[in-house]
Design an enzyme around this catalytic site. Structure first.
Site, PDB file in Angstrom:
ATOM      1  CG  HIS A  34      -1.791  -1.147   1.411  1.00 15.20           C
ATOM      2  ND1 HIS A  34      -2.762  -1.463   0.488  1.00 15.20           N
ATOM      3  CD2 HIS A  34      -1.872  -2.086   2.388  1.00 15.20           C
ATOM      4  CE1 HIS A  34      -3.416  -2.560   0.913  1.00 15.20           C
ATOM      5  NE2 HIS A  34      -2.883  -2.952   2.048  1.00 15.20           N
ATOM      6  CG  HIS A  55      -6.620  -5.566   1.640  1.00 13.60           C
ATOM      7  ND1 HIS A  55      -7.287  -4.792   2.556  1.00 13.60           N
ATOM      8  CD2 HIS A  55      -5.309  -5.466   1.948  1.00 13.60           C
ATOM      9  CE1 HIS A  55      -6.413  -4.269   3.407  1.00 13.60           C
ATOM     10  NE2 HIS A  55      -5.212  -4.652   3.052  1.00 13.60           N
TER      11      HIS A  55
END
Lengths: 333, 333
Positions: free
Chosen positions: A56, A218
């Site tokens: 991320h 996700h």
């Protein structure tokens, strides 16, 4: 899978080696590359610790630096760090004023941060926790505690980091983070999947002309899948959902973050922001602070999120304060 | 074509509207959105103007700000701005000390900047020009003047911008830019194509397991197409080509820029940098300044470039100076 990597199992650690080689302002505690901390902890300051899965960037570790966070426990791609790693980071950043945990609302992270916090308390380190849950798509009003944390956690870091740098005590820093949490809402939209290196194939499929509103970072399911609409209509769908929960009018002021999920060009984020700005202008509300770029990604996922923070007299100067990390710099004006 | 946009023909202007709404530090001269300038020109300072096609954000306009550039003429996607637009920007940034043009080595840009420069000289504005040509893949040694300008132009902006901010005269600022140009080399690698909005389909095809070394930021052909290699081997191929032209050893110092072309995650750039750092360490040379991220993109192209600037006692403090634009911030340490 088309990625610059050597062995997929080395993806996270080689990324960390690259970061440590590039940025002497950050370091690791002892031997574990994944215990990522500032090289210059400040005595007497509340330590702020975050953490979560890799994949991320700049989330999570990218916000460790001056006027922001003090450490991050780094997990595998989309995996929680261990409680041992979190505890290790906690002990390093404890500088006599206690430690605040700020992380996203995911089961594995909660379990490991809670365990680390209990172990830290046994070593006489005061610990408080604020859990980011800004993603309005992930649960209904009244069940906000089930919402996922996404890019809006940036505002919690920014406000709490500035508060800690002003040497506020732990309970005050936690109160500021909590206020920023309560005032932050995010909506996301995904256009393409991403590939976890050790999996080697996309996490989901999406049609060549489709978008998914509300998808998580996700790849968690969103609230609607439809044909990709014009940019202004996409923004309207996203903001309508935020405005349904929280109305903005004359006299209100906000900070806005338009975040790219990985593969979406900055040009497109500005086209999205143009419409965001128009909507707040129409509502009569002032957009005081704006950030655009990649703040919380999902590797090479195409897509974007819009985060809105309602400002007040206390939050505004904290959000506007200077900050300096290897991944995020802000110069107060 | 999966992009956040309204009408493809409005892509550039709506992007610019978004930028002007987000960042009051920049503005447009008079009525043309594409004449992009600092809102705070500094009397007596050499003005620095750049420009080129859109689709490369933060290149070109992203470097307009404190300690960097003063204006940029913004073309359509992958198209040169007009000489009228360049002249308009030139007249705005002229503050009594003359104007330096720094832009990339592309035929249309050269034609239009030259024409604007001649017209400016007729209005008694002194103009100098330095043309970035850092892409070593695009022509052989001895024919460097044929080389394209790519991400390494960032180093020219940084050095010349800091020199101008120190109130150096025009010829000195041009000399600094020229030295940075001569000392900068870049190699790129592309993994996927990008789509020009008004074209609507990819500019080229590339196999699912292929990479192209040396491809330009508009998809110009590179020097070799092969199977995607491990990250360390990709870096070695790129650096070997740079080191064949310019050797680095003990006592040498460099600045390094690892640039993502659009869709490549920051994680992968750090994995590439890890190997870059190892190579300079093996050579005994010091990497003094490091930047990683997106500095010169090709919209949603996957790929990366590595730029190396040889430092000397004059360039090093200029490269290390603070800078503050809406797209690029650096805090001197």
């Amino acid at each position: 899978m088309k990625k610059f990597l050597n062995r997929p199992e080395d993806f996270v650690d080689e990324m960390l080696e690259g970061i440590y080689r590039a940025h002497p302002q950050v370091t690791k505690t002892a031997d574990d590359l994944r215990c990522y901390v500032t090289a210059h902890p400040r005595p007497g300051k509340v330590g702020i610790v975050t953490g979560g899965g890799s994949g991320h960037l700049p989330l999570f570790l990218g916000y460790v630096g001056e006027n922001m966070l003090d450490g991050a426990a780094v997990g595998g791609v989309f995996q929680s760090p261990s409680s041992d790693q979190i505890l290790e980071v906690t002990k390093y950043v404890e500088q006599g004023a206690g430690v605040l945990y700020i992380y996203g609302n995911y089961t594995g992270d909660i379990m490991n941060f809670d365990m680390a916090g209990e172990l830290a308390e046994m070593e006489d380190i005061a610990v408080r926790t604020v859990i980011g849950n800004d993603d309005v798509a992930s649960s209904i009003v009244g069940e906000e505690h089930k919402r996922r944390g996404v890019a809006g956690i940036f505002f919690l870091y920014k406000a709490a980091g500035a508060a800690a740098a002003q040497m506020m005590p732990l309970d005050e820093v936690a109160r500021i983070a909590e206020k920023a949490r309560a005032n932050t809402r995010t909506m996301g939209v995904a256009l393409s999947p991403c590939i976890v290196p050790e999996v080697g194939k996309p996490g989901f499929e999406i049609g060549a002309d489709e978008m998914e509103i509300g998808m998580g970072i996700h790849g968690e399911p969103g609230i609607s899948r439809s044909k990709l609409a014009p940019a202004d209509a996409v923004v309207d769908q996203m903001l309508d959902r935020i405005f349904a929960e929280e109305s903005f009018g004359a006299g209100d002021a906000v900070a806005v973050l338009v975040n790219g999920l990985g593969a979406t060009p900055l040009e497109e984020l500005y086209i999205l922001f143009r419409r965001v700005s128009q909507r707040f202008e129409e509502a009569g509300a002032a957009v005081r602070n704006v950030w655009l770029g990649e703040f919380a990604t999902s590797m090479e996922m195409a897509g974007a999120s819009i985060s809105v923070l309602r400002l007040d007299a206390e939050l505004e100067p904290l959000i506007a304060a200077s900050a300096d990390t290897p991944f995020f710099k802000h110069v107060a004006r």
